[in-house]
Design an enzyme around this catalytic site. Structure first.
Site, PDB file in Angstrom:
ATOM      1  N   HIS A  96       0.814  -1.215   0.000  1.00 46.03           N
ATOM      2  CA  HIS A  96       0.000   0.000   0.000  1.00 46.03           C
ATOM      3  C   HIS A  96       0.852   1.272   0.000  1.00 46.03           C
ATOM      4  O   HIS A  96       0.331   2.368  -0.221  1.00 46.03           O
ATOM      5  CB  HIS A  96      -0.945   0.006   1.210  1.00 46.03           C
ATOM      6  CG  HIS A  96      -2.310   0.523   0.892  1.00 46.03           C
ATOM      7  ND1 HIS A  96      -2.534   1.478  -0.081  1.00 46.03           N
ATOM      8  CD2 HIS A  96      -3.536   0.225   1.398  1.00 46.03           C
ATOM      9  CE1 HIS A  96      -3.833   1.748  -0.151  1.00 46.03           C
ATOM     10  NE2 HIS A  96      -4.457   1.001   0.720  1.00 46.03           N
ATOM     11  N   ASP A  98      -2.050   1.918  -4.947  1.00 42.84           N
ATOM     12  CA  ASP A  98      -3.342   2.318  -4.394  1.00 42.84           C
ATOM     13  C   ASP A  98      -4.384   1.248  -4.688  1.00 42.84           C
ATOM     14  O   ASP A  98      -4.277   0.507  -5.683  1.00 42.84           O
ATOM     15  CB  ASP A  98      -3.800   3.649  -4.998  1.00 42.84           C
ATOM     16  CG  ASP A  98      -2.880   4.798  -4.620  1.00 42.84           C
ATOM     17  OD1 ASP A  98      -2.295   4.741  -3.523  1.00 42.84           O
ATOM     18  OD2 ASP A  98      -2.738   5.750  -5.421  1.00 42.84           O
TER      19      ASP A  98
END
Length: 417
Positions: free
Chosen positions: A389, A393
């Site tokens: 992450h 995204d």
């Protein structure tokens, strides 16, 4: 007599130390020149070390699992005459080098229950100096025999053993001779030292989960048409290797990646740099007897389905037989992990650090689905992806999987120019 000190040579790849995975010799063994003496593991591969001289093993550097620095003593060997040492000097041994005894902790194994089944009428049981005959009906005896119960252990509530007495014994006083029918025996406890490849896997997985904030996304894909295409291709494959789902999935991934370059990447934590790769070097997670290995298909984007199938089989065989080269086990930019028929409903695979994503197809299941107003059978497969992450995204990961889904559900697109 002379003493030869065999020092761990520079195995290459800029490593400073290597792990002892296993010994092929022990102290006191007579060995010949070029005889294998130890397996040493680096970050990338296991290397078999061979003795440069013949003689008798006097001392070993350590036990499996220990790290040995490059240039330090690995094995000391007593040779006849004079021997040239690792640095080119003659080393003479006036007396054998004492070897410290290895302390071994004595352990007793847990006692194992033994089922006792009598194939003949139960003999009278001694009570003190008086022999007392076990009295029971044929039905009770037959039941006790089936359950593996020694009736001599059962206390009767009256002048003979009844079914109720047997029930009470099974519930409250089974003792060590009772083993219920169909129940598996208990295994003895054992300690397994985590060394070699197993330790590397543990360290890499722990580092990945500790350093990378994972998130996973799962999508259902209708692979009915893809499976029909695969069957048709296999029916006309000739001498070419049989196609599984993986080559088709790799083609779809490679076709979708140009629009999502952040997924085919590596993240250098220390430098704070993300390298997005133009070429796709696909890692294929492969289960071996030694543990999980990840051989790499170089330039997967330039290969067709048949070439991918052949390379998958070649690399898997090399990994499972221990013949994979170090360069075939490193350098992947994206990893694919599959359990085949054991794939489950959904998976949340752990990222192969320093990559930023890993993809996992799951088991294909046939279920009824709506097509318009009709209910028809369809072959469905969930596709999982785990991403870093910090780099990827959620929107990008989901959009990428949808692009792969479109290609897999319309298989003609996989072969279009």
């Amino acid at each position: 007599m002379a003493l030869f000190s065999f020092r761990l040579p520079d195995i290459g790849e800029g490593i400073a130390e290597a792990e002892i995975v296993g010994w092929h010799v022990k102290v006191g063994d007579r060995i010949e020149e070029d005889q294998p003496i130890a397996d040493m593991m680096t970050d990338k591969a296991t290397v078999e070390m061979e003795s440069p001289v013949a003689g008798t093993v006097i001392r070993l550097a350590g036990e499996p699992g220990q790290q040995i620095a490059i240039g330090s003593m690995l094995v000391e060997i007593e040779t006849e005459g004079e021997a040239v040492g690792a640095e080119g000097a003659v080393e003479k041994a006036e007396a054998p080098v004492p070897v410290a005894p290895v302390a071994v902790e004595a352990r007793s194994e847990p006692s194992k229950p033994v089922a006792v089944v009598e194939d003949k009428p139960v003999e009278p049981v001694a009570k003190g100096t008086v022999k007392a005959e076990v009295l029971a009906s044929p039905a009770v005896r037959a039941r006790a025999k089936e359950l593996g119960v020694d009736l001599a252990q059962v206390k009767p509530s009256g002048d003979h053993i009844r079914h109720s007495d047997l029930d009470a014994f099974l519930l409250y006083g089974a003792g060590q001779g009772y083993r219920p029918a169909g129940r598996s025996s208990r295994r003895a406890d054992e300690e397994v030292k985590v060394i070699g490849l197993r330790r590397r896997i543990a360290e890499n997985m722990a580092a990945s989960k500790r350093a990378i904030p994972h998130f996973s996304y799962v999508e259902e894909i209708d692979v009915t048409a893809l499976e029909e295409t695969r069957e048709q291709l296999n029916a006309n494959r000739g001498e070419r290797p049989k196609l599984t789902m993986l080559p088709l999935l790799i083609v779809a991934i490679c076709r979708a990646l140009p629009d999502f370059p952040m997924l085919n990447a590596r993240y250098d934590d220390e430098a704070g740099v993300v390298t997005r790769y133009g070429a796709v070097h696909m890692g294929i997670a492969t289960q071996t007897d030694a543990g999980l290995m990840v051989p790499v298909i170089r330039d997967a984007h330039d290969r067709n389905v048949w070439q991918l199938a052949a390379e998958i089989r070649r690399l898997a065989d090399a990994a499972r037989t221990g013949k994979a080269k170090s360069e075939e086990l490193s350098g992947s930019t994206l990893t694919l992990t599959s359990l085949g028929p054991l794939g489950g409903v959904a998976t949340t695979p752990v990222i192969n650090r320093p990559e930023v994503a890993i993809i996992g197809p799951n088991r294909i299941i046939e279920r009824p689905v709506f097509r318009g107003k009709e209910v028809v059978p369809a072959k469905l497969m969930n596709l999982s992806i785990s991403c870093d992450h910090r780099v990827v995204d959620g929107w990008d990961a989901a959009s990428f999987v949808q692009a792969v889904r479109k290609l897999l559900e319309t298989p003609v697109l996989l072969f279009a120019d």
